[in-house]
Scaffold this motif. Sequence first.
Motif, mmCIF file in Angstrom:
data_model
loop_
_atom_site.group_PDB
_atom_site.id
_atom_site.type_symbol
_atom_site.label_atom_id
_atom_site.label_comp_id
_atom_site.label_asym_id
_atom_site.label_seq_id
_atom_site.Cartn_x
_atom_site.Cartn_y
_atom_site.Cartn_z
ATOM 1 N N ALA A 139 0.813 -1.213 0.000
ATOM 2 C CA ALA A 139 0.000 0.000 0.000
ATOM 3 C C ALA A 139 0.850 1.268 0.000
ATOM 4 O O ALA A 139 0.500 2.252 -0.648
ATOM 5 C CB ALA A 139 -0.947 -0.011 1.202
ATOM 6 N N ALA A 140 1.971 1.263 0.693
ATOM 7 C CA ALA A 140 2.819 2.459 0.775
ATOM 8 C C ALA A 140 3.486 2.793 -0.561
ATOM 9 O O ALA A 140 3.973 3.909 -0.748
ATOM 10 C CB ALA A 140 3.895 2.262 1.839
ATOM 11 N N ALA A 141 3.514 1.848 -1.499
ATOM 12 C CA ALA A 141 4.172 2.071 -2.787
ATOM 13 C C ALA A 141 3.199 2.185 -3.948
ATOM 14 O O ALA A 141 3.620 2.271 -5.100
ATOM 15 C CB ALA A 141 5.157 0.933 -3.049
ATOM 16 N N VAL A 142 1.890 2.193 -3.671
ATOM 17 C CA VAL A 142 0.901 2.246 -4.747
ATOM 18 C C VAL A 142 1.162 3.481 -5.611
ATOM 19 O O VAL A 142 1.276 4.601 -5.103
ATOM 20 C CB VAL A 142 -0.536 2.274 -4.177
ATOM 21 C CG1 VAL A 142 -1.548 2.606 -5.251
ATOM 22 C CG2 VAL A 142 -0.860 0.931 -3.539
ATOM 23 N N SER A 143 1.314 3.232 -6.910
ATOM 24 C CA SER A 143 1.616 4.336 -7.821
ATOM 25 C C SER A 143 1.404 3.892 -9.263
ATOM 26 O O SER A 143 1.344 2.700 -9.560
ATOM 27 C CB SER A 143 3.067 4.795 -7.654
ATOM 28 O OG SER A 143 3.951 3.729 -7.979
#
Length: 150
Positions: A139-143
Amino acid sequence: MKLKLLTLFAVVAVVGCASGDMVDPDPPAAEGPPNLSGTYSLVSVTGVLTQGATVGPPIAAGTFVLSQTPSSGDAATGTMSLDGTFTNPLTGDVTAIMDSGTYTVRADGSWEQTGQTGPASGTYTVAGNVLTVMVTEPAAAVSTTVWQRQ
């Protein structure tokens, strides 16, 4: 009479060919993923770092270098390196974004990478010289990043 006989012979020949045992041709070999090797420039990024906004140069700039080995079946692997910056438009603070590691792409469009910043997975698409990588985990890297091959 000869014409009727000739026509009948042609019909019998066609029916005879059609009624014989037909062997289905072998299905085409599975096509592997495209070769993504190259150097790419950042076109745009949308993600957690940008607070959901889509930004590009000069706010977000970077280079993505991929080197891929030949595909094996429906998958291919390679090495990657990322060198980029993000400038906060409100404060002017610059965040350097660097990573290197390996990646795997599959013919079904799936993308996995393991780098110094940790693993990530998602999907990718290629249209001409444009590579789009959509990271969905973690989730912290969603892009979503869009890259133009140089």
